[in-house]
Design an enzyme around this catalytic site. Structure first.
Site, mmCIF file in Angstrom:
data_model
loop_
_atom_site.group_PDB
_atom_site.id
_atom_site.type_symbol
_atom_site.label_atom_id
_atom_site.label_comp_id
_atom_site.label_asym_id
_atom_site.label_seq_id
_atom_site.Cartn_x
_atom_site.Cartn_y
_atom_site.Cartn_z
ATOM 1 N N LYS A 267 41.989 46.120 -77.431
ATOM 2 C CA LYS A 267 42.808 45.509 -76.497
ATOM 3 C C LYS A 267 43.746 44.502 -77.052
ATOM 4 O O LYS A 267 43.247 43.538 -77.656
ATOM 5 C CB LYS A 267 42.089 45.231 -75.464
ATOM 6 C CG LYS A 267 42.904 44.426 -74.227
ATOM 7 C CD LYS A 267 43.900 45.478 -73.821
ATOM 8 C CE LYS A 267 44.861 44.620 -72.722
ATOM 9 N NZ LYS A 267 45.784 45.256 -72.058
ATOM 10 N N LYS B 199 48.433 54.013 -71.675
ATOM 11 C CA LYS B 199 49.229 54.282 -70.421
ATOM 12 C C LYS B 199 49.245 55.805 -70.257
ATOM 13 O O LYS B 199 48.927 56.277 -69.207
ATOM 14 C CB LYS B 199 50.595 53.783 -70.566
ATOM 15 C CG LYS B 199 50.607 52.276 -70.491
ATOM 16 C CD LYS B 199 51.996 51.507 -70.814
ATOM 17 C CE LYS B 199 51.932 50.006 -70.553
ATOM 18 N NZ LYS B 199 51.111 49.162 -71.271
ATOM 19 N N GLY C 73 51.207 43.464 -68.315
ATOM 20 C CA GLY C 73 51.493 41.829 -68.825
ATOM 21 C C GLY C 73 52.544 41.742 -69.519
ATOM 22 O O GLY C 73 53.131 40.618 -69.555
ATOM 23 N N ASN C 74 52.736 42.483 -70.527
ATOM 24 C CA ASN C 74 53.987 42.324 -71.391
ATOM 25 C C ASN C 74 55.185 42.589 -70.699
ATOM 26 O O ASN C 74 56.256 42.022 -71.189
ATOM 27 C CB ASN C 74 53.878 43.422 -72.352
ATOM 28 C CG ASN C 74 52.907 43.416 -73.422
ATOM 29 O OD1 ASN C 74 52.685 42.092 -73.886
ATOM 30 N ND2 ASN C 74 52.267 44.222 -73.954
ATOM 31 N N LYS D 247 44.214 47.382 -68.126
ATOM 32 C CA LYS D 247 44.620 47.481 -66.972
ATOM 33 C C LYS D 247 44.983 48.683 -66.521
ATOM 34 O O LYS D 247 44.682 49.266 -65.314
ATOM 35 C CB LYS D 247 45.691 46.503 -66.671
ATOM 36 C CG LYS D 247 47.119 46.827 -67.184
ATOM 37 C CD LYS D 247 48.124 47.352 -65.941
ATOM 38 C CE LYS D 247 49.346 47.614 -66.539
ATOM 39 N NZ LYS D 247 49.495 48.161 -67.853
#
Length: 352
Positions: free
Chosen positions: A141, A297, A37-38, A236
């Site tokens: 989050k 990640k 999203g970033n 995500k």
């Protein structure tokens, strides 16, 4: 213990992933690509539809190319977007906001991909989590806009005493919400059906699936076997890893707003890993200094590679890199490739 000896190779030698990403029917692979999203809303830029469309448009051509040579599934984050929605709609619950952000960002990708000739199908995805997940007691989050450390962040905390604010890098603070572990993707069969619709003769994908946006809408199973939404935002990357493993994917690509995995990120002696093994990343605690951004990640990439190896796919791989470098990541000249094993544990990218 994996050797930590450093090996330098030129960028020209770092093209091993290119053969893996599919150049013919014989080498076609199943890939899951996760866009953060970033990455759709660069730091310091306004969160507008125009800026998100522009960022997504940068990746559209390479995503189309990947889809023409492989079976591709797209997923995406929603941190800035869902946080912005929460500021606008204070009476909405996080599960509902998550569903809205799936529609918003699914639209963004559907439009830019249609513009380059790649039809899509955005699947509103629910993901089961455990009602007793420890994450509900420790929000982690990062969502919404960034607030500069100091006066701005302190002012936001004072105005919103129920919020949990945590660091996002060295300069910013952001709101945090619970992020439970994804357990099961309810619409997985829908994604599989879309993949099965590939034209065997041409190899074209009639509809590129977009699924598990924002980590999926978090739901729990009730005693009567029905499902109910919960107040959380699933990471995500962890959901993307589960999606990729559940689909038996060959590769999992995470596109970010900050490049691959770096040692001493942001410092004069910073250097980027071109390739690394899961064992090396775990031994060196790569990404742990950034628990709200790069940390998940790296962990998700490792989880995918290890889940795949346990399922009989030892050659499965993951890659992390900047959205703007998507084409270079495909070529093996940008970002970081993560595999179950790697000679000497790590290969450092030659300085440009």
């Amino acid at each position: 213990m994996t050797s930590l000896r450093i090996v330098h190779r030129s960028a020209l030698a770092l093209k091993q992933p290119q053969a893996w990403l599919g150049t013919s029917a014989k080498t076609r692979q199943r890939l899951v690509v996760a866009v953060g999203g970033n990455a759709l809303q660069r730091r310091g830029t306004p969160l507008t539809l125009a800026s998100q469309l522009a960022a997504a448009a940068e990746a559209a051509p390479v995503l189309k190319t990947l889809a023409s040579k492989n079976e591709l599934v797209l997923t995406h984050g929603n941190g800035p977007q869902v946080g912005q929605l929460a500021l606008q709609r204070t009476d909405a619950t996080w599960d509902v906001l998550g569903a809205e952000s799936q529609g918003q960002i699914g639209f963004v990708f559907s439009q830019v991909l249609a513009s380059v000739g790649q039809p899509t199908a955005a699947v509103l995805t629910q993901v089961e989590v455990a009602a007793n997940d420890p994450a509900f007691k420790d929000p982690a989050k990062l969502v919404g806009p960034v607030y500069t450390v100091g006066v701005e962040a302190e002012g936001v905390a004072k105005e919103n005493p129920t919020w949990v604010l945590k660091p996002d890098g060295d300069k910013y603070m952001r709101r945090c919400v619970p992020s439970p572990k994804p357990l099961r993707i309810l619409q997985l069969d829908a994604v599989k059906a879309l993949l099965a619709a590939r034209d065997d003769a041409s190899g074209a994908m009639p509809l590129l699936p977009i699924a598990c946006g924002g980590g999926g809408v978090p739901v729990v199973r009730k005693p009567d076997e029905s499902f109910e939404g919960v107040e959380a935002v699933i990471d995500k990357d962890h959901c993307g890893a589960l999606l990729a493993a559940s689909l038996g994917a060959d590769g999992f690509i995470i596109l970010t707003d900050g490049g691959g995995i770096w040692e001493n990120f942001g410092k004069p002696k910073a250097r980027e890993m071109a390739e690394a093994s899961c064992e090396y990343l775990q031994a060196t605690k790569a990404g742990k200094a950034f628990p709200g951004s790069m940390g998940p990640k790296v962990e998700a990439a490792i989880n995918f590679v290890k889940m795949s190896a346990a399922a009989g796919k030892p050659d499965a791989w993951a890659a992390i890199g900047d959205l703007r470098d998507a084409e270079g990541i495909v070529a093996g000249t940008e970002g970081t490739l993560i595999k179950d094993t790697c000679q000497d544990g790590v290969v450092w990218r030659a300085k440009k």
